[in-house]
Design a protein around this motif. Structure first.
Motif, PDB file in Angstrom:
ATOM      1  N   GLN A  30      25.821  37.868  91.578  1.00  0.00           N
ATOM      2  CA  GLN A  30      26.648  36.202  91.312  1.00  0.00           C
ATOM      3  C   GLN A  30      26.933  36.037  92.258  1.00  0.00           C
TER       4      GLN A  30
ATOM      5  N   ILE B 108      28.329  32.081  88.099  1.00  0.00           N
ATOM      6  CA  ILE B 108      27.289  32.270  87.210  1.00  0.00           C
ATOM      7  C   ILE B 108      26.531  33.151  87.721  1.00  0.00           C
TER       8      ILE B 108
ATOM      9  N   LYS C 141      18.239  30.170  86.881  1.00  0.00           N
ATOM     10  CA  LYS C 141      19.458  29.597  85.826  1.00  0.00           C
ATOM     11  C   LYS C 141      19.633  27.909  86.303  1.00  0.00           C
ATOM     12  N   HIS C 142      21.038  28.023  85.545  1.00  0.00           N
ATOM     13  CA  HIS C 142      21.369  26.432  85.327  1.00  0.00           C
ATOM     14  C   HIS C 142      22.631  26.516  84.338  1.00  0.00           C
ATOM     15  N   SER C 143      23.952  25.892  85.629  1.00  0.00           N
ATOM     16  CA  SER C 143      25.369  26.019  85.013  1.00  0.00           C
ATOM     17  C   SER C 143      26.116  24.232  85.412  1.00  0.00           C
TER      18      SER C 143
ATOM     19  N   ARG D 261      22.245  25.525  89.875  1.00  0.00           N
ATOM     20  CA  ARG D 261      20.844  25.954  89.942  1.00  0.00           C
ATOM     21  C   ARG D 261      20.453  27.154  91.324  1.00  0.00           C
TER      22      ARG D 261
END
Lengths: 115, 113
Positions: free
Chosen positions: B33, B47, B56-58, B62
């Motif tokens: 995390q 994330i 993973k993207h938010s 990235r």
């Protein structure tokens, strides 16, 4: 700060005095944690709780005790404060421990100075 | 024990540039995390990436994870002044028979206007 209240926010005390920090949550999360944050050490786990009256030691538990008599409250006690316990203390909560999604939510912190 | 180690310890860039922070860890993990901490505040979860995920993207974030190298990176694109904060990676670790999060020392990011 995700329904977590730490009190007091600031405290100055003298060496040898007892100190109790309080963490109160309104999220009904099962797990609660106490961390200390110091320059050069990041966050270190002091104690944690996995339910009412269920607590266990973390990485740096010497000199600290905890109690959890209600789901919403987790108390951290320094029985006899020392200067090495000068730090910023954070409480955190989570609903799932370990495994897949141990996302933790933090309080705003308590800045403790032991003179 | 310190599971995650961030690099660099401090990073200063101009607004609009991209910021990359790295995290290395020592043992196998279930997930990793990233958290952000604004000055004088508690940590905020950003994330989570699972061990079987590579990227993973938010939003502007990235995260990549390379379990063979035991490392992760956090990229913040098109940085803003509000991104100024410390960023921590956290990994799960077995401590005294229970699984807990272990945080690195953090990267202090400063975005200059």
């Amino acid at each position: 700060d995700a329904g977590i209240t730490q009190s007091p926010r600031h405290k100055v005390t003298e060496t040898g005095t007892p100190v109790t920090l309080r963490c109160h949550q309104t999220e009904n999360h099962r797990y609660m944690y106490w961390y200390r944050q110091d320059p050069g050490h990041g966050l270190r786990l002091i104690h944690y709780s996995y339910g009412v009256k269920d607590t266990d030691k973390g990485e740096v538990s010497d000199g600290y005790s905890v109690s959890r008599s209600k789901t919403e409250d987790f108390l951290l006690t320094l029985e006899s404060a020392t200067s090495s316990q000068t730090s910023v203390y954070f409480c955190a909560i989570s609903d799932v421990a370990g495994g897949r999604k141990n996302i933790q939510y933090f309080g705003a912190g308590t800045r403790l100075s032991v003179l | 024990s310190q599971q995650g180690e961030e690099d660099p310890q401090a990073l200063s860039i101009q607004e609009g540039e991209n910021a990359t922070m790295n995290c290395s860890y020592k043992t196998s993990i279930n997930n990793l995390q990233w958290y952000r901490q604004n000055s004088g505040r508690g940590l905020v979860h950003l994330i989570l990436i699972r061990s079987n995920e590579r990227e993973k993207h938010s939003g502007r974030l990235r995260v990549t994870l390379d379990t063979s190298k035991k490392s992760s990176s956090l990229l913040i694109t098109a940085s803003r002044a509000a991104d100024t904060a410390s960023y921590f990676c956290a990994t799960d670790e077995m401590i005294q028979g229970a699984q807990k999060l272990v945080f690195g020392q953090g990267t202090r990011l400063t975005i200059n206007p």
